[in-house]
Each structure stands twice: as C-alpha cells, then as structure tokens.
Design a protein around this motif. Sequence first.
Motif, PDB file in Angstrom:
ATOM      1  N   ARG A   1      64.483  25.353  53.508  1.00 58.67           N
ATOM      2  CA  ARG A   1      65.551  24.737  52.526  1.00 58.67           C
ATOM      3  C   ARG A   1      65.518  23.360  52.960  1.00 58.67           C
ATOM      4  O   ARG A   1      65.788  22.844  53.915  1.00 58.67           O
ATOM      5  CB  ARG A   1      66.758  25.606  52.650  1.00 58.67           C
ATOM      6  CG  ARG A   1      66.556  27.227  51.879  1.00 58.67           C
ATOM      7  CD  ARG A   1      68.008  27.546  51.627  1.00 58.67           C
ATOM      8  NE  ARG A   1      68.688  26.935  50.879  1.00 58.67           N
ATOM      9  CZ  ARG A   1      69.996  27.178  50.482  1.00 58.67           C
ATOM     10  NH1 ARG A   1      70.489  28.257  51.192  1.00 58.67           N
ATOM     11  NH2 ARG A   1      70.661  26.464  49.611  1.00 58.67           N
ATOM     12  N   ARG A   2      65.839  22.713  51.832  1.00 53.18           N
ATOM     13  CA  ARG A   2      66.234  21.162  51.912  1.00 53.18           C
ATOM     14  C   ARG A   2      67.462  20.870  51.535  1.00 53.18           C
ATOM     15  O   ARG A   2      68.249  21.544  50.614  1.00 53.18           O
ATOM     16  CB  ARG A   2      65.088  20.366  51.081  1.00 53.18           C
ATOM     17  CG  ARG A   2      63.688  20.696  51.380  1.00 53.18           C
ATOM     18  CD  ARG A   2      62.890  19.562  50.769  1.00 53.18           C
ATOM     19  NE  ARG A   2      62.672  20.204  49.274  1.00 53.18           N
ATOM     20  CZ  ARG A   2      61.855  19.593  48.395  1.00 53.18           C
ATOM     21  NH1 ARG A   2      61.239  18.510  48.783  1.00 53.18           N
ATOM     22  NH2 ARG A   2      61.719  20.015  47.266  1.00 53.18           N
ATOM     23  N   TYR A   3      68.193  19.919  52.017  1.00 57.64           N
ATOM     24  CA  TYR A   3      69.447  19.738  52.054  1.00 57.64           C
ATOM     25  C   TYR A   3      69.827  18.083  51.676  1.00 57.64           C
ATOM     26  O   TYR A   3      68.919  17.532  52.356  1.00 57.64           O
ATOM     27  CB  TYR A   3      70.314  20.266  53.180  1.00 57.64           C
ATOM     28  CG  TYR A   3      70.354  21.635  53.280  1.00 57.64           C
ATOM     29  CD1 TYR A   3      71.274  22.684  52.873  1.00 57.64           C
ATOM     30  CD2 TYR A   3      69.326  22.344  53.956  1.00 57.64           C
ATOM     31  CE1 TYR A   3      71.079  24.027  52.898  1.00 57.64           C
ATOM     32  CE2 TYR A   3      69.272  23.568  54.508  1.00 57.64           C
ATOM     33  CZ  TYR A   3      70.188  24.563  53.605  1.00 57.64           C
ATOM     34  OH  TYR A   3      70.134  25.695  54.196  1.00 57.64           O
TER      35      TYR A   3
ATOM     36  N   ALA B   1      68.632  20.308  46.000  1.00 58.18           N
ATOM     37  CA  ALA B   1      67.581  20.436  47.240  1.00 58.18           C
ATOM     38  C   ALA B   1      66.279  19.908  46.816  1.00 58.18           C
ATOM     39  O   ALA B   1      65.524  19.409  47.587  1.00 58.18           O
ATOM     40  CB  ALA B   1      67.541  21.940  47.354  1.00 58.18           C
TER      41      ALA B   1
ATOM     42  N   ASP C   1      67.015  15.759  48.383  1.00 54.24           N
ATOM     43  CA  ASP C   1      66.915  16.196  49.807  1.00 54.24           C
ATOM     44  C   ASP C   1      67.133  15.086  50.450  1.00 54.24           C
ATOM     45  O   ASP C   1      66.383  14.032  50.386  1.00 54.24           O
ATOM     46  CB  ASP C   1      66.026  17.531  50.284  1.00 54.24           C
ATOM     47  CG  ASP C   1      64.548  16.546  50.105  1.00 54.24           C
ATOM     48  OD1 ASP C   1      64.153  16.206  49.064  1.00 54.24           O
ATOM     49  OD2 ASP C   1      63.931  16.656  51.220  1.00 54.24           O
TER      50      ASP C   1
END
Length: 254
Positions: free
Chosen positions: A3-5, A164, A168
């Motif tokens: 997952r990207r944040y 995301a 990101d």
Amino acid sequence: MPRRYPLHLWVVRHGESSGNVARDAAHAAGAARIDIPERDVDVPLSTLGHRQGDALGRWFASLPEAERPELALASPYRRAVETAEAIRAAGGLAPDAPALLVDERLREKEFGILDRLTRIGIEQLHPEQADLRRDLGKFYHRPPGGESWCDVVLRLRSALDTVALHHDGRRILIVAHQVVVLCLRYLLEEMTEAEILAVDAEGDVANCGVTEYVFSPDAGPDGGLALIRYNFVAPLEVQGTPVTSETDADAVAQ
C-alpha cells in the motif's frame, strides 16, 4: 503491491459556520427546527470561522516551506472550501501547491428526513427514528434519505484509495467535517466501532482542529500512517483566536 501512503497527512474540520451558530440558538430557544436559509452544502463560515481559518493558515505558514502541505483536498460544502481557501490565503500551503481539489466523497454526512431538526424536533416529528437510533447506535443508524457512519466510511475508503494512487509520498491537507474526521481515524487506525465511538464520546472535534499523521515504516508490514496528534487547537490559541467545538446544524442526527 505494498500500500502507498502520503508522507504527511493533516485532517482538519472546517471553521465555525453560521449553521453552528443557528443550532445553538435553536437549542437555547427549545425549537424543533434550526433556522438556516441555505442548503446545508451552502452554509458559509461565520466571521469567527474565517478568523479560525486564517489563524490555522498562519500556523501552517510558520512551518518551513518543505514541511507545508503540497496539496489541499476539501469537501464541496462551502464552509470547508472557505476554510481551505483561508489557509491558502494565509500562506499555509507550499508555494507550488496546485488549485484546491474538491472531492464530494469528503462531504458532510447526509441526514435525510432529520435534516435541520434539533433533538426536540426529532423526538416530536420522528420518534420512531429516535428509538431506532438508540437501538442501533449512531454507527449503524441510517435515517430515511440519509447516511449511517458506515456509509460515510464506505465512500472514504474510496477517497483514501485515490489519495494512495495519485498522491503517495506527498504532504496532503484534507478539510472536511466532524464525522469525516472521525471516520478517517476509524479507517487509518483500523479501529472498532466501540473504539471510535469512545473517541467521539470524549467531545466534539474542534472547528479548525488538526488531526495529524506521518508515514512510518514501522506502522505495519508495509509501513503506514502513524497518528501524531488529534484535535490539536494550539494554532488557534497562539493566534488569540477563540476555539469552538459546536456541532453542526445536523449534529443531533450524527
């Protein structure tokens, strides 16, 4: 794929609105309805709300340029857009920040037939809904034509996926509403119903209160967002701006 944040995320409730003021007046008068001429989406900030947005913007502006939000997203409701614009006008965003992104998924919880009713009004006009809400709890109760907190959570899951995918690794500011702030906490911190309702029971989210997250590689197997502070109001206090936490005009139905 992991997952990207965002690198940094601030979630802010809008400044005090004229709806907040009207709600207090209705409760003081024991009225069933809240006297607001506009649609909820068109309710503007109060004079104090503009001051709160400016004070918060000056706090963001006091940060080094490389630490300010690179992008602002807001609910389409006028009070949220005006708060985001006040933050930008005070120099609170990075110099190269693009225009405000308005996302309808960040809008206020919809209240359906309970729109603009006080607690007295709900008990008088829709006693069956008052009973149902007590039975189900605010997390699951959906008034006819309105939303439950779960409905808000569903659209916020989509909004976070968009963040995301497209943003990101950036510093993001979100300006929205009390229930949105709480539901984002529920999602980002993987809370239970009981846990988020316990947070809610502690008190209202302050107008222009800041909830802040930073990316941490230690938050989960692929990293994640770690809570730094919740309902942070020091930026207003430092600027000598009154802190308010009035619930919105429809807050009884929340």
